[in-house]
Write a protein that holds these residues in place. Structure first.
Motif, PDB file in Angstrom:
ATOM      1  N   UNK A 344       0.864  -1.176   0.000  1.00 36.53           N
ATOM      2  CA  UNK A 344       0.000   0.000   0.000  1.00 36.53           C
ATOM      3  C   UNK A 344       0.903   1.229   0.000  1.00 36.53           C
ATOM      4  N   UNK A 345       0.652   2.164  -0.884  1.00 38.69           N
ATOM      5  CA  UNK A 345       1.524   3.334  -1.009  1.00 38.69           C
ATOM      6  C   UNK A 345       0.753   4.624  -0.752  1.00 38.69           C
ATOM      7  N   UNK A 346       1.517   5.680  -0.465  1.00 38.61           N
ATOM      8  CA  UNK A 346       0.923   6.993  -0.213  1.00 38.61           C
ATOM      9  C   UNK A 346       1.963   8.072  -0.457  1.00 38.61           C
ATOM     10  N   UNK A 347       1.506   9.216  -0.923  1.00 36.10           N
ATOM     11  CA  UNK A 347       2.356  10.407  -0.921  1.00 36.10           C
ATOM     12  C   UNK A 347       2.559  10.831   0.528  1.00 36.10           C
ATOM     13  N   UNK A 348       3.631  11.582   0.795  1.00 40.23           N
ATOM     14  CA  UNK A 348       3.872  12.013   2.169  1.00 40.23           C
ATOM     15  C   UNK A 348       2.891  13.106   2.571  1.00 40.23           C
ATOM     16  N   UNK A 349       2.709  14.112   1.723  1.00 40.78           N
ATOM     17  CA  UNK A 349       1.767  15.193   2.038  1.00 40.78           C
ATOM     18  C   UNK A 349       2.087  16.451   1.262  1.00 40.78           C
ATOM     19  N   UNK A 350       1.471  17.542   1.672  1.00 44.73           N
ATOM     20  CA  UNK A 350       1.697  18.829   1.018  1.00 44.73           C
ATOM     21  C   UNK A 350       3.011  19.462   1.431  1.00 44.73           C
ATOM     22  N   UNK A 351       3.557  19.036   2.552  1.00 45.39           N
ATOM     23  CA  UNK A 351       4.879  19.493   2.987  1.00 45.39           C
ATOM     24  C   UNK A 351       5.591  18.308   3.625  1.00 45.39           C
ATOM     25  N   UNK A 352       6.798  18.526   4.104  1.00 47.17           N
ATOM     26  CA  UNK A 352       7.586  17.389   4.593  1.00 47.17           C
ATOM     27  C   UNK A 352       7.569  17.275   6.119  1.00 47.17           C
ATOM     28  N   UNK A 353       6.562  17.851   6.753  1.00 43.45           N
ATOM     29  CA  UNK A 353       6.429  17.752   8.201  1.00 43.45           C
ATOM     30  C   UNK A 353       5.270  16.818   8.539  1.00 43.45           C
ATOM     31  N   UNK A 359      -1.107  13.966   4.446  1.00 46.78           N
ATOM     32  CA  UNK A 359      -1.669  12.829   3.714  1.00 46.78           C
ATOM     33  C   UNK A 359      -1.412  11.503   4.417  1.00 46.78           C
ATOM     34  N   UNK A 360      -0.157  11.221   4.729  1.00 48.19           N
ATOM     35  CA  UNK A 360       0.174   9.924   5.303  1.00 48.19           C
ATOM     36  C   UNK A 360      -0.277   9.832   6.758  1.00 48.19           C
ATOM     37  N   UNK A 361      -0.161  10.926   7.495  1.00 48.42           N
ATOM     38  CA  UNK A 361      -0.589  10.924   8.885  1.00 48.42           C
ATOM     39  C   UNK A 361      -2.088  10.754   9.035  1.00 48.42           C
ATOM     40  N   UNK A 438       9.332  -1.869  -2.179  1.00 50.44           N
ATOM     41  CA  UNK A 438       9.397  -1.981  -0.723  1.00 50.44           C
ATOM     42  C   UNK A 438      10.040  -0.740  -0.099  1.00 50.44           C
ATOM     43  N   UNK A 439      10.023   0.361  -0.781  1.00 51.34           N
ATOM     44  CA  UNK A 439      10.577   1.622  -0.289  1.00 51.34           C
ATOM     45  C   UNK A 439       9.552   2.267   0.631  1.00 51.34           C
ATOM     46  N   UNK A 440       9.928   2.572   1.869  1.00 47.06           N
ATOM     47  CA  UNK A 440       8.932   3.119   2.799  1.00 47.06           C
ATOM     48  C   UNK A 440       9.422   4.424   3.436  1.00 47.06           C
ATOM     49  N   UNK A 468       4.672   8.258  -4.256  1.00 45.99           N
ATOM     50  CA  UNK A 468       3.848   7.309  -3.529  1.00 45.99           C
ATOM     51  C   UNK A 468       4.720   6.130  -3.109  1.00 45.99           C
ATOM     52  N   UNK A 469       5.026   6.084  -1.815  1.00 45.41           N
ATOM     53  CA  UNK A 469       5.890   5.054  -1.259  1.00 45.41           C
ATOM     54  C   UNK A 469       5.135   4.255  -0.199  1.00 45.41           C
TER      55      UNK A 469
END
Length: 500
Positions: A344-353, A359-361, A438-440, A468-469
């Motif tokens: 299952x993959x996801x982008x991290x979000x709109x910023x890197x915090x 998105x991922x949180x 398998x990159x997370x 999307x990782x």
């Protein structure tokens, strides 16, 4: 052992005091508190004719159980007696007796981790072990600094706090030589190094020569230490690069690049084997680390790397990370989340915090809890965990993911129920199976735009937040979670429940 476990018969007659002529059906070892069950099946020869031979005959058998005289065998004694048909013992080096081969019976389970025995020191019968997997991922040092002594790497391996590798090993002073010497002398890949740069530490890394000896007489691709990932050695290549293991090949890299870490220790000569046969699915178990009958034991007394059953469906295998928060047990999924076998993959979000609203949180603190964890296990999770969001740039120490340069805890934090591992944290590595995609994600920024991710071959560059990782959730379990059964291994993980 279970009643469904079968053992091949043997005609060996090596038990002291046993009458001559008896056949050994099985021999093995067990703890004094352990109960093992066995099933004996006997069959009539296919040529037996009950009509012609009379029929109605009675057959009886007597089974005797003999205890071995003396104490449990030491690790060195067992290994030197043989490591299976896919391995051998190499005595050509007077300083280390090496185990070589494609897949010798040299697997050892200690303190929640699977290790491979590499060599035996003939001077004191201590046994050198290396982890089978990459336990974490960190950069070695700032640029142009290839010294193991004083490095980020040495600090991480020998950190006795809750954040370090040594501090999470079980009763390490009882099991390992704390005055071990590590040869960090620069040399060519297949040449035995001089004893020029020697470092004394409880924990170290493999050197390039030791790695080549593991497949002596064969090729690196077939050697048992080739786990198919990238990891550091302790051997400098030049004044600016350190030798690495890249898919089993001895290569080199800048010390600023985060690669996988496979810690190495020396077991004391007095450590003994209490069970197992040295295979991957039944590794040798060490006396003092082989616990049974743990029902009712608090999970927060257990060790980093041990496996537990947690969650529902195909994603129900987790591992203990640490006890970073007093009384709680931090765990992470044994591998990134899957849906029907696909990550299952996801982008991290709109910023890197990282936060509960990016998105991922947002996924981890909502859909994940419902569809991957379920109500029973959800109730075991601590509601509010502090997650450390310090930035680790190319030249930086892994510690900046949690601490400032003056060693105080970073103020860059967020509080959520579910989070991710940070760079340099235990279990933030890769297992030997290098699956595609398998990159997370970790939750550690590299700079103002990129976030560290653990690649499928074990390294951790910065990644764009729109990629999307895969995801490897982390969370804290409450202080009253107890073990109901299991041994904490991958084959027999702990089953857990909330205490009444």
């Amino acid at each position: 052992m279970t009643p469904e476990t079968y053992h091949e018969e043997s005609e060996e007659n090596t038990y002291t005091g046993r009458p001559a002529g008896e056949m050994s059906l099985y021999k093995g070892s067990m703890n004094s508190s352990e109960n093992n069950n066995y099933r004996l099946r006997m069959y009539v020869d296919e040529n037996y004719n009950p009509q012609g031979d009379g029929g109605g005959l009675t057959f009886s058998v007597r089974i005797n159980v003999y205890g071995l005289a003396g104490d449990l065998p030491t690790v060195a004694d067992v290994l030197l007696a043989g490591v299976g048909q896919n391995g051998s013992i190499n005595t050509t080096d007077p300083d280390q007796t090496f185990i070589t081969g494609e897949n010798p019976n040299n697997y050892i389970w200690y303190s929640g981790k699977l290790w491979r025995a590499v060599s035996i020191d003939p001077k004191d019968n201590s046994v050198k072990l290396i982890t089978q997997s990459n336990i974490s991922t960190i950069n070695y040092n700032p640029s142009n600094n290839v010294s193991f002594s004083g490095s980020y790497m040495e600090e991480w391996l020998n950190d006795t706090s809750v954040d370090g590798f040594l501090g999470n090993l079980r009763n390490y002073e009882e099991f390992i030589k704390t005055d071990s010497i590590w040869n960090a002398t620069q040399t060519t890949a297949n040449t035995k190094p001089a004893q020029t740069t020697m470092v004394e530490d409880p924990v170290g890394l493999i050197n390039a020569y030791e790695y080549t000896m593991s497949y002596s007489g064969s090729t690196f691709s077939n050697g048992y230490l080739n786990n198919g990932l990238f990891s550091w050695t302790v051997t400098p290549f030049s004044s600016s690069r350190i030798r690495t293991l890249n898919f089993g090949v001895i290569a080199s890299d800048s010390p600023t690049n985060p690669n996988g870490v496979r810690p190495m220790i020396n077991l004391k000569s007095t450590v003994k084997i209490a069970g197992g046969d040295g295979t991957e699915n039944n590794p040798y178990r060490l006396s003092g680390d082989y616990d049974t009958n743990l029902s009712g034991t608090l999970l927060n007394t257990r060790y980093s790397g041990e496996y537990i059953t947690f969650g529902i469906g195909e994603n129900n295998l987790y591992r203990i990370v640490s006890h970073e928060t007093n009384g709680l047990t931090k765990i992470t999924s044994a591998e990134p989340l899957k849906d029907s076998g696909t990550f299952r993959t996801s982008a991290f979000g709109d910023n890197n915090i990282f936060s509960s609203s990016n998105t991922i949180g947002n996924f981890l603190n909502n859909e994940y809890l419902t569809n991957y964890v379920g109500n029973v296990y959800n109730n075991m999770i601590e509601e509010n965990t502090i997650w450390y969001l310090g930035t680790v740039a190319e030249e930086d120490s892994y510690k900046l993911a949690k601490y400032t340069i003056d060693n105080t805890i970073t103020s860059n934090t967020t509080t959520t129920k579910v989070g991710l591992l940070r760079l340099g944290e235990l279990m933030a590595g890769q297992d030997p199976v290098m699956e595609e995609n398998k990159i997370y994600w970790t939750l550690t920024p590299k700079d103002s735009t990129l976030v560290r991710a653990i690649f499928n071959y074990g390294v951790s560059p910065g990644s764009d937040i729109s990629l999307k990782l895969a995801m490897k959730p982390a969370l804290n379990l409450k202080s009253n979670v107890v073990i109901t059964s299991g041994e904490g291994t991958k084959e027999n993980p702990f089953q857990i429940a909330l205490a009444n």
